[in-house]
Design a protein around this motif. Structure first.
Motif, PDB file in Angstrom:
ATOM      1  N   GLU B 243      -8.604  -0.529  -3.437  1.00  0.00           N
ATOM      2  CA  GLU B 243      -7.168  -0.762  -3.233  1.00  0.00           C
ATOM      3  C   GLU B 243      -6.801  -0.797  -1.758  1.00  0.00           C
ATOM      4  O   GLU B 243      -5.961  -1.565  -1.334  1.00  0.00           O
ATOM      5  N   THR B 244      -7.467   0.070  -0.973  1.00  0.00           N
ATOM      6  CA  THR B 244      -7.073   0.178   0.437  1.00  0.00           C
ATOM      7  C   THR B 244      -7.880  -0.756   1.331  1.00  0.00           C
ATOM      8  O   THR B 244      -7.690  -0.791   2.537  1.00  0.00           O
ATOM      9  N   GLU B 254      -9.736  -0.739   6.488  1.00  0.00           N
ATOM     10  CA  GLU B 254      -9.050   0.092   5.499  1.00  0.00           C
ATOM     11  C   GLU B 254      -7.589   0.264   5.877  1.00  0.00           C
ATOM     12  O   GLU B 254      -7.264   0.482   7.053  1.00  0.00           O
ATOM     13  N   LYS B 255      -6.725   0.165   4.904  1.00  0.00           N
ATOM     14  CA  LYS B 255      -5.312   0.451   5.139  1.00  0.00           C
ATOM     15  C   LYS B 255      -5.035   1.858   4.633  1.00  0.00           C
ATOM     16  O   LYS B 255      -5.749   2.364   3.773  1.00  0.00           O
ATOM     17  N   SER B 256      -3.970   2.449   5.162  1.00  0.00           N
ATOM     18  CA  SER B 256      -3.623   3.772   4.643  1.00  0.00           C
ATOM     19  C   SER B 256      -2.811   3.604   3.365  1.00  0.00           C
ATOM     20  O   SER B 256      -2.223   2.545   3.128  1.00  0.00           O
ATOM     21  N   ILE B 257      -2.802   4.642   2.560  1.00  0.00           N
ATOM     22  CA  ILE B 257      -2.030   4.613   1.316  1.00  0.00           C
ATOM     23  C   ILE B 257      -0.557   4.341   1.634  1.00  0.00           C
ATOM     24  O   ILE B 257       0.123   3.603   0.920  1.00  0.00           O
ATOM     25  N   ALA B 258      -0.101   4.921   2.773  1.00  0.00           N
ATOM     26  CA  ALA B 258       1.308   4.729   3.144  1.00  0.00           C
ATOM     27  C   ALA B 258       1.608   3.252   3.373  1.00  0.00           C
ATOM     28  O   ALA B 258       2.622   2.728   2.927  1.00  0.00           O
ATOM     29  N   GLU B 259       0.657   2.582   4.048  1.00  0.00           N
ATOM     30  CA  GLU B 259       0.850   1.140   4.296  1.00  0.00           C
ATOM     31  C   GLU B 259       0.920   0.359   2.990  1.00  0.00           C
ATOM     32  O   GLU B 259       1.748  -0.523   2.810  1.00  0.00           O
ATOM     33  N   ILE B 260      -0.003   0.701   2.108  1.00  0.00           N
ATOM     34  CA  ILE B 260      -0.047   0.011   0.819  1.00  0.00           C
ATOM     35  C   ILE B 260       1.263   0.278   0.070  1.00  0.00           C
ATOM     36  O   ILE B 260       1.875  -0.631  -0.495  1.00  0.00           O
ATOM     37  N   ALA B 261       1.654   1.554   0.100  1.00  0.00           N
ATOM     38  CA  ALA B 261       2.835   1.941  -0.660  1.00  0.00           C
ATOM     39  C   ALA B 261       4.081   1.230  -0.146  1.00  0.00           C
ATOM     40  O   ALA B 261       4.982   0.890  -0.921  1.00  0.00           O
ATOM     41  N   GLN B 263       4.213  -1.699   0.842  1.00  0.00           N
ATOM     42  CA  GLN B 263       4.205  -3.091   0.369  1.00  0.00           C
ATOM     43  C   GLN B 263       4.439  -3.196  -1.134  1.00  0.00           C
ATOM     44  O   GLN B 263       4.843  -4.219  -1.639  1.00  0.00           O
ATOM     45  N   ARG B 264       4.091  -2.157  -1.835  1.00  0.00           N
ATOM     46  CA  ARG B 264       4.161  -2.220  -3.302  1.00  0.00           C
ATOM     47  C   ARG B 264       4.773  -0.953  -3.858  1.00  0.00           C
ATOM     48  O   ARG B 264       4.849   0.059  -3.170  1.00  0.00           O
ATOM     49  N   ALA B 265       5.161  -1.009  -5.089  1.00  0.00           N
ATOM     50  CA  ALA B 265       5.608   0.221  -5.746  1.00  0.00           C
ATOM     51  C   ALA B 265       4.394   1.129  -5.877  1.00  0.00           C
ATOM     52  O   ALA B 265       3.319   0.676  -6.290  1.00  0.00           O
ATOM     53  N   THR B 266       4.515   2.388  -5.492  1.00  0.00           N
ATOM     54  CA  THR B 266       3.355   3.280  -5.497  1.00  0.00           C
ATOM     55  C   THR B 266       2.725   3.411  -6.881  1.00  0.00           C
ATOM     56  O   THR B 266       1.547   3.661  -6.997  1.00  0.00           O
ATOM     57  N   SER B 267       3.540   3.222  -7.901  1.00  0.00           N
ATOM     58  CA  SER B 267       2.998   3.376  -9.251  1.00  0.00           C
ATOM     59  C   SER B 267       1.921   2.325  -9.538  1.00  0.00           C
ATOM     60  O   SER B 267       1.108   2.487 -10.440  1.00  0.00           O
ATOM     61  N   GLU B 268       1.912   1.242  -8.735  1.00  0.00           N
ATOM     62  CA  GLU B 268       0.913   0.193  -8.966  1.00  0.00           C
ATOM     63  C   GLU B 268      -0.449   0.569  -8.406  1.00  0.00           C
ATOM     64  O   GLU B 268      -1.439  -0.078  -8.670  1.00  0.00           O
ATOM     65  N   ILE B 269      -0.475   1.589  -7.551  1.00  0.00           N
ATOM     66  CA  ILE B 269      -1.741   1.945  -6.922  1.00  0.00           C
ATOM     67  C   ILE B 269      -2.524   2.849  -7.863  1.00  0.00           C
ATOM     68  O   ILE B 269      -2.093   3.941  -8.208  1.00  0.00           O
ATOM     69  N   GLY B 270      -3.690   2.357  -8.258  1.00  0.00           N
ATOM     70  CA  GLY B 270      -4.486   3.101  -9.230  1.00  0.00           C
ATOM     71  C   GLY B 270      -5.182   4.285  -8.573  1.00  0.00           C
ATOM     72  O   GLY B 270      -5.369   4.330  -7.356  1.00  0.00           O
ATOM     73  N   GLU B 271      -5.563   5.246  -9.373  1.00  0.00           N
ATOM     74  CA  GLU B 271      -6.279   6.420  -8.895  1.00  0.00           C
ATOM     75  C   GLU B 271      -7.780   6.137  -8.955  1.00  0.00           C
ATOM     76  O   GLU B 271      -8.318   5.814 -10.030  1.00  0.00           O
ATOM     77  N   PRO B 272      -8.496   6.208  -7.806  1.00  0.00           N
ATOM     78  CA  PRO B 272      -9.947   5.966  -7.863  1.00  0.00           C
ATOM     79  C   PRO B 272     -10.637   6.986  -8.768  1.00  0.00           C
ATOM     80  O   PRO B 272     -10.462   8.188  -8.585  1.00  0.00           O
TER      81      PRO B 272
END
Lengths: 424, 541
Positions: B243-244, B254-261, B263-272
């Motif tokens: 994801e990152t 690698e992007k940070s989770i904050a960067e990803i979040a 851009q997208r709704a955090t709920s879309e980020i899956g848990e590794p």
């Protein structure tokens, strides 16, 4: 995992033994009167011709124009022999023949990349890294073997980048590629005199026997002697004439067009007459990210005469009832015209022509949004198109074959499109 | 047209260079061996030769015989046959006449073991194994040129293998690679999965599972696996490790989770998450580093098993468990052999050469592929149980490589003149195009096709290669053989890596022999044609 897994090729292996049994007698086999070339009408075993428009033809510049709209661009429509149905102006001859065909304007696929899109339209399945699905032509060829044929039963003319393959059915169902139709056949002439050739073939027999010794059944399993025998039969076969166009009149050749594609369509007709089960002819050059309109005019100048002449001749020769024709590419092109006057890839709502083989004609299915929206009216999936064609060949699309990955796969995931099937 | 002229001119230059080079070996069928190869030559360096290798081999043998239901005793294959198997599997060509002569002139009893080591350590093994492995690592397509350089990846992998770097480290570099695909070749492992400027997490996940875990979980992308225990959530958990991972003109990073979040709704980020051996998942710099460390963790048995099965496949032409990338869980009785091999691989620093040597030293690899007097069903059972070496079809590059080698007398390798290698490359590519490249996997019982038969019988390659002229093997055998029997024997050695059987010689002699016991070079051309078109040539056996 080690359970017994019947393999689709087991069936053809059984066939192989039959062939092997009759091996020595094969020259006595097809009496002339049974030759496919002399059968006509509905009694004749069916063939499939796919006209493959490589690169992704624009539906708007072919069978689904939207003249006068923003998405339509400069392309105008012309009336066709199907009332109230227009196609792009560059296809006047196909417009005349259109009533013998049907038009699907709402084909949809999920693959917008050339290679993946080609795979999806040729096989009816999305690419899967663990298995290669056979192309439609390979399925038909495997299901309906023509024992009197001495040339390959599945042929790709003017073959493109990704010719049809047999996938899990085996490489023997790959299309035989002829890149220059009507020209020199690849590797068909032995490089030495007949006497030396005979000597060589005898020598091969000595080596075959050496390899077979102590390996019961293994030489047969390789199919090598059988393949060499069939290659030799082919090299000496009169049926090779089907690949040549010299004996066609200059007028006929001109009517198809003298280019690679035109010659391909003419050879396709000759192959079908000889009993070849599946033929694909490729016309490349539809990937018009820039100068879309000029590109399509240039392609139409080849496609219009060749395809219309093919339909006309198949009809004149009473081959239309037994020859299914499909004209399609890997996807369509965007309704939006980009800054280079081009159109990009668009797997939603693209068009194809289909006809012959007893399918209903003059049917038009689906419509795309004149505003350029993504969803067409009455969408038709590629698997449904495949299922329709398979069922006309008498092949049950739901039939499942065991594949090398140890699970059964249906020949097609689709269901036949009733509107294209003849009333029962 | 220009290409043809270019090749022709290159051909002339290369041939002249070759002739001058070849002058060093005036007698093509000489049995002389270079001093370095004689018995005083130092023991070739390789993995441990201590008791642990013997022990590992004994364990493998015990498992092989435990799984065998056949009571028949299978003869060991001829040494030259084993040499041919090794050379085809690891160099992609048959051995040269030069190599055969050198092997035969070694009188020591362990010459086969020594030759096995030499073949494994030859840089050609690194090149060919890298080519084969890269098919499962990055596929066969050239992909998107802008972000993917297959050749760089291949060169890098080949160098890693040649330098004998522990394979777990090589794999870890691929999965956790950062940087530009041009100067960090391992990054191409990631960029091979780029479509439409995005990294395709699903493709990458499926590929990693197949290549490094020996599991096909691709279908769990859309639904739970119909037979195996893979759930869709397993797939999503693995895909979430990427994801990152991001691609930009500066390369893979690698992007940070904050960067990803943002851009997208955090709920879309899956848990590794990993589907098994979750206790092995440790902390790491990034999710990808964690995944890489988990995959090559010595306790994660699937990695070693997957590599062992693939190496078995490379050597035998058949995987120990087919399909090569979908094997049962560790400990499964049917694949206990893979546990043994995988374990040995892990405890010996993931030394790929040792693994290859272990497999190549087994009785299975050295068994004959033919045995008189048993019926087909018993024969095939013995084959399935690895008592009889299985026959399987060569890949196109092995066929063209062998055709070129058969007529070259000397060993074709990196020391060849550049132009000769260029011609070889162009020809190889044309041949593979015409023959059809089956991609990563050839089914073990893939059958021959008519276009292939036509190509081999009537194609330009066969014609040029069998032609008797001073630059081809045919011409040189013809010139240097004093009588029919010598010529036939040499031709057999060059093409089939064996001498003719008595009955073959008897059948061939009459059409080779003229009244005065000499022969025409055209007859030798015919013989070379026959040998190259024989099933024996196109199959490993």
């Amino acid at each position: 995992m080690s359970d017994f897994q019947p393999h689709p090729r087991l069936r053809s292996r059984r066939d192989l033994f039959r062939i092997a049994l009759g091996g020595g007698l094969s020259f006595l086999l097809p009496p002339l009167s049974l030759r496919a070339s002399e059968q006509r009408g509905v009694e004749r075993p069916a063939s499939l011709i796919t006209v493959w428009l490589q690169g992704g033809p624009s539906q708007l510049e072919t069978w689904d124009p939207h003249p006068g709209t923003k998405i339509g661009g400069p392309t105008r429509g012309i009336e066709t022999s199907i009332p109230k149905i227009q196609i792009a102006e560059h296809f006047p001859r196909i417009a005349e023949q259109l009533r013998h065909l049907s038009v699907i304007r709402s084909l949809s696929s999920k693959e917008g990349d050339h290679e993946r899109g080609t795979y999806a339209v040729k096989s009816g399945y999305r690419p899967d890294p663990t298995v290669t699905h056979p192309s439609l032509g390979s399925l038909v060829t495997q299901a309906l073997p023509n024992k009197s044929l001495e040339i390959p039963s599945h042929v790709a003319l003017a073959s493109g980048t990704w010719p049809p393959v047999g996938g899990y059915l085996g490489a023997e169902y790959d299309a035989f590629k002829v890149s220059d139709p009507g020209g020199q056949m690849p590797h068909i002439n032995p490089p030495v005199s007949t006497e030396r050739q005979a000597m060589r073939v005898n020598g091969l027999d000595i080596l075959n026997r050496s390899f077979a010794r102590g390996r019961p059944g293994q030489l047969e399993r390789t199919l090598q002697p059988e393949t060499v025998r069939r290659a030799l039969t082919m090299m000496n076969s009169e049926q090779l004439e089907a690949f040549k166009i010299e004996e066609e009149t200059a007028e006929t050749r001109a009517a198809y067009g003298e280019g690679r594609f035109g010659r391909g369509c003419l050879v396709a007709r000759r192959l079908v007459e000889t009993g070849v089960r599946a033929v694909e002819v490729t016309l490349d050059g539809f990937d018009s990210h820039a100068d879309n309109f000029d590109a399509h005019v240039a392609r139409a100048n080849e496609l219009d005469p060749a395809l219309s002449q093919l339909v006309r001749e198949l009809r004149e020769r009473d081959l239309w009832q037994s020859t299914m024709l499909l004209c399609v590419g890997e996807f369509g092109r965007t309704p939006r015209i980009n800054s280079l006057d081009g159109r990009d890839h668009w797997p939603h709502g693209f068009s194809c022509l289909v006809g012959g083989g007893g399918l209903r004609s003059g049917v038009v299915i689906g419509a795309t949004d004149p505003e350029g929206g993504r969803e067409p009216v009455d969408p038709v999936t590629v698997p449904n198109l495949h299922a329709t064609i398979l069922s006309r060949f008498g092949i049950d699309p739901d039939e499942e074959l065991w594949t090398p990955i140890g699970r059964p796969l249906a020949l097609s995931e689709g269901t036949p499109i009733e509107r294209l099937l003849p009333a029962t | 047209m220009w290409r043809n002229r270019f090749i022709f001119i290159c051909g002339l230059l290369a041939i002249s260079a070759y002739v001058f080079g070849a002058a060093a070996i005036p007698e093509p069928i000489s049995t002389a061996i270079p001093a370095a190869e004689r018995s005083e030559a130092p023991e070739p360096k390789s993995g441990p030769t201590d008791g642990s290798f013997a022990q590992a081999l004994a364990d493998v043998e015990a498992e092989l015989s435990a799984r065998s239901s056949t009571a028949i005793s299978i003869p060991v294959a001829e040494e030259l046959t084993i040499l041919r198997r090794l050379s085809l599997a690891l160099h992609g060509t048959i051995p040269s006449l030069e190599e055969i002569r050198r092997f035969e002139s070694d009188a020591r009893p362990d010459r086969l073991d020594r030759a096995t080591k030499q073949i494994i350590e030859d840089p050609r093994t690194a090149d060919y194994v890298a080519e084969r492995l890269s098919r499962s690592f990055v596929g066969t397509e050239n992909g998107q040129f802008i972000v993917f350089r297959r050749d760089r990846f291949l060169n890098w992998l080949s160098t890693e293998l040649n330098e004998g770097r522990p394979f777990n480290e090589t794999v870890r570099d691929m999965i956790s690679a950062r940087g530009l695909w041009t100067d960090r070749p391992a990054a191409n492992f990631i960029t091979a999965a780029v479509t439409d400027d995005q990294i395709d997490n699903a493709e990458l996940t499926g590929r990693i599972c197949r290549a490094f875990l020996g599991q096909r979980i691709d279908c769990a992308e859309c639904h739970d696996h119909p037979f195996a225990e893979w759930k869709q959530t397993d797939f999503e958990g693995l895909a979430a490790f990427f994801e990152t991972t991001d691609i930009s003109p500066l390369g893979i990073h690698e992007k940070s989770i904050a960067e990803i979040a943002s851009q997208r709704a955090t709920s879309e980020i899956g848990e590794p998450m990993v589907p098994f051996y979750s206790e092995g998942l440790t902390d790491g710099e990034s999710p990808r580093d964690r995944l890489a460390a988990w995959i090559v963790d010595p306790q994660n048995k699937r990695f070693g098993r997957a590599v062992a099965n693939r190496m078995w496949w490379l050597l035998f032409g058949r995987a120990y468990h087919a399909p090569v990338d979908d094997i049962p869980d560790p400990g499964d009785e049917s694949t206990r052999l893979l546990d043994i091999l995988g374990e040995d691989f892990a405890t010996h620093q993931y030394d790929l050469r040792r693994l290859i040597r272990l497999i190549a030293s087994t009785s299975a690899f050295r068994a004959a592929s033919a045995i008189e007097g048993i019926d087909q069903s018993r024969f095939e059972t013995a084959q399935d149980e690895w008592r009889i070496f299985p026959v399987s079809r060569l890949r196109p590059e092995q066929i063209i490589g062998s055709m070129l080698q058969a007529v070259q007398i000397r060993t074709a390798d990196a020391d060849d003149q550049f132009l000769f290698r260029l011609i070889r490359f162009v020809r190889e590519r044309d041949f593979v195009d015409a023959y059809g490249d089956p991609g990563d996997e050839v089914p073990a019982d893939a059958s021959a096709t008519i276009p292939q038969a036509l190509l081999r019988m009537n194609g330009r390659f066969t014609r040029e290669l069998t032609e008797a002229n001073p630059f081809t093997g045919t011409g040189r055998i013809s010139a240097f053989s004093s009588d029919v029997d010598t010529a036939v024997a040499t031709a057999f050695l060059c093409v089939l890596t064996r001498r003719p059987h008595a009955n073959e010689l008897e059948s061939i002699r009459p059409w080779m022999k003229q009244s005065d016991a000499t022969f025409e070079s055209s007859q030798l051309e015919d013989l070379m044609w026959v040998l190259m078109n024989s099933p024996e040539f196109a199959w490993t056996h």
